[in-house]
Design an enzyme around this catalytic site. Structure first.
Site, PDB file in Angstrom:
ATOM      1  N   ARG A  61      21.501  18.167  11.389  1.00 52.61           N
ATOM      2  CA  ARG A  61      20.771  17.559  10.275  1.00 52.61           C
ATOM      3  C   ARG A  61      20.879  16.035  10.322  1.00 52.61           C
ATOM      4  NH1 ARG A  61      23.092  19.632   5.592  1.00 52.61           N
ATOM      5  NH2 ARG A  61      24.125  17.647   5.301  1.00 52.61           N
ATOM      6  N   TYR A 113      -3.065   6.105   0.163  1.00 52.80           N
ATOM      7  CA  TYR A 113      -3.013   7.550   0.409  1.00 52.80           C
ATOM      8  C   TYR A 113      -2.776   8.267  -0.920  1.00 52.80           C
ATOM      9  CZ  TYR A 113      -1.702  12.019   2.398  1.00 52.80           C
ATOM     10  OH  TYR A 113      -1.637  13.354   2.697  1.00 52.80           O
ATOM     11  N   ASP A 186       2.375   1.029   5.419  1.00 51.29           N
ATOM     12  CA  ASP A 186       1.910   2.321   5.939  1.00 51.29           C
ATOM     13  C   ASP A 186       0.827   2.001   6.966  1.00 51.29           C
ATOM     14  OD1 ASP A 186       0.589   4.706   6.478  1.00 51.29           O
ATOM     15  OD2 ASP A 186       0.694   5.453   4.425  1.00 51.29           O
ATOM     16  N   LYS A 211      -0.855  12.262  12.222  1.00 58.48           N
ATOM     17  CA  LYS A 211      -2.203  11.772  12.483  1.00 58.48           C
ATOM     18  C   LYS A 211      -2.309  11.266  13.917  1.00 58.48           C
ATOM     19  CE  LYS A 211      -2.488  12.826   8.133  1.00 58.48           C
ATOM     20  NZ  LYS A 211      -2.280  11.879   7.049  1.00 58.48           N
TER      21      LYS A 211
HETATM   22  C1  LIG Z   1      -1.476  11.767   5.957  1.00 56.83           C
HETATM   23  C2  LIG Z   1      -1.003  10.468   5.437  1.00 56.83           C
HETATM   24  C3  LIG Z   1       0.224  10.356   4.780  1.00 56.83           C
HETATM   25  C4  LIG Z   1       1.116  11.546   4.538  1.00 56.83           C
HETATM   26  O1  LIG Z   1       1.567  12.100   5.724  1.00 56.83           O
HETATM   27  P1  LIG Z   1       1.883  13.685   5.925  1.00 56.83           P
HETATM   28  O2  LIG Z   1       2.296  13.752   7.337  1.00 56.83           O
HETATM   29  O3  LIG Z   1       0.636  14.424   5.605  1.00 56.83           O
HETATM   30  O4  LIG Z   1       2.984  14.002   4.960  1.00 56.83           O
HETATM   31  C5  LIG Z   1       0.619   9.095   4.347  1.00 56.83           C
HETATM   32  N1  LIG Z   1      -0.161   8.008   4.533  1.00 56.83           N
HETATM   33  C6  LIG Z   1      -1.347   8.082   5.153  1.00 56.83           C
HETATM   34  C7  LIG Z   1      -2.160   6.861   5.328  1.00 56.83           C
HETATM   35  C8  LIG Z   1      -1.812   9.318   5.622  1.00 56.83           C
HETATM   36  O5  LIG Z   1      -3.015   9.396   6.219  1.00 56.83           O
END
Ligand SMILES: *Cc1c(COP(=O)(O)O)cnc(C)c1O
Length: 396
Positions: A61, A113, A186, A211
């Protein structure tokens, strides 16, 4: 750069990021010289006869070797000192906010997001963080929102879902730092291929690795990368291993594999997206194309300053005829798949207003497109025939 003895020693990479990604830093398995790493599944590690842990690993972990390679690759691609992978992008993002201490003050964007904004309002505010949501594209608004000494975190997303607003990373970094706050970006939509936020003053970069980083729509994963290992980072590390939002072994392996093709995938997606956007702006059934690569887009100048090699694979198209026309267009697409998420090799379309509900800033005529690596003319042809179908239906 095979580091046979200690983990977490990230050599200063001298190669180009695309070379680092393609070879996963060139690591090989020391035990058998396998070029492709194994899947590390052990949950626990052997003590020696002196009751020591020879590699410093106690329990997976906190210390899984499954993370070593993807974290080292990510740190190298972003130019940071350290990285952590998580069970999802949301696990990474929420770890960053939970590393604060109420009543710390946070400034975050109004356009971001959706699920993260929702979490901030429904869980973080009741927990005690003071959160102001501002227009991050407006530096004066950010300046007014920060409270020197009290603001501990400024969060930005650029380009930002789903309107693709562009935040001036260097501008916000200066304001955040003047107020004594940490600045986290982000960078999911930009990827390290197009933007390296540390070069513009960010302190931590967050990715939904689900993504573009993984890129094949077969892993849920997230990451934080830090410019420097500091107190905040240590707290975030403790929170990940104690909170347990860790990535599975196979997912770590898939992520490392996915990142090997990150550069050619993103380059193809960017080229396709630019062509697609330019074509769509001229279409009579299209109201507006939201894409940072279009010269008349509000964030274009800032994007050109901080993005290199293109403007990303994400865009939104507002179609004439409102929600009905948007939904009918989506319904008639064949190559684009109607599904949430983004950044995969296949093109996706989503009517965001369906998902985000009444408090969302998304217009009802908007379709969000994630452009894949297919042939650009197939994508354009698919969208054109769907628009024609939708137009015929709405005006019938
Ligand atoms: C998809 C996404 C998230 C969240 O990520 P997950 O892997 O779905 O938890 C956060 N920020 C952006 C810009 C995203 O496209």
């Amino acid at each position: 750069m095979n580091d046979l003895s200690g983990r977490k020693i990230f050599p200063k990479a001298t190669q180009h990021p695309s070379t680092i990604a393609a070879q996963g830093l060139g690591w090989v398995d020391e035990a058998n010289h396998a070029l492709t790493p194994g899947v590390h599944v052990s949950s626990t590690f052997l003590r020696d006869t002196q009751n020591r842990l020879p590699e410093g690993r106690l329990y997976a972990r906190a210390d899984s070797p499954a993370y070593d390679q993807p974290e080292a690759v990510l740190a190298a691609l972003e130019g940071g000192e350290d990285a952590m992978v998580f069970a999802s992008g949301m696990a990474a993002a929420t770890c960053a906010f939970q590393s604060l201490t109420p009543p710390d003050h946070v400034v975050a964007p109004k356009i971001m997001y959706w699920a993260l904004r929702h979490w901030l309002v429904t869980f973080c505010r009741p927990w005690g963080l003071e959160i102001d949501l501002v227009d991050m594209t407006d530096l004066d608004a950010v300046k007014r929102a920060v409270r020197p000494g009290k603001t501990k975190l400024v969060w930005a997303e650029t380009p930002a879902n789903p309107l693709w607003d562009v935040t001036d990373i260097a501008g916000v970094a200066e304001i955040a730092h003047a107020a004594g706050a940490r600045f986290i970006v982000d960078s999911t939509a930009a990827t390290p291929v197009l933007t390296r936020p540390f070069e513009h003053g960010a302190d931590v970069v967050m990715h939904s690795a689900t993504k573009y980083l993984n890129g094949h729509s077969d892993v849920i994963a997230g990451a934080l990368v830090t410019r420097t290992r500091d107190e905040f980072w240590e707290r975030a590390q403790a929170l990940r291993s104690q909170g347990g939002g860790i990535l599975g072994s196979f997912e770590s392996w898939l992520l490392t594999r996915g990142m090997r093709t990150l550069y050619p995938r993103v380059k193809t997606q960017v080229a396709n997206a630019q062509k697609f956007a330019e074509h769509c702006t001229r279409h009579p059934a299209v109201l507006k194309v939201l894409y940072p690569g279009l010269p008349d887009f509000a964030g274009h100048k800032v994007a050109a300053k901080q993005m290199q090699g293109g403007f990303g694979g994400m865009m939104s198209v507002r179609v004439k005829g409102g929600a009905e026309a948007a939904l009918a267009t989506a319904a008639n697409l064949h190559i684009f798949k109607r599904a949430t998420s983004l950044g995969g090799v296949e093109s996706l379309v989503e009517h965001r207003a369906t998902l985000e509900g009444p408090d969302s800033p998304v217009p009802p005529d908007l379709l969000r497109l994630s452009i894949g690596i297919e042939d650009a003319s197939d994508l354009i042809g698919d969208f054109e025939q769907a628009l024609a179908h939708a137009h015929a239906r709405v005006t019938a």
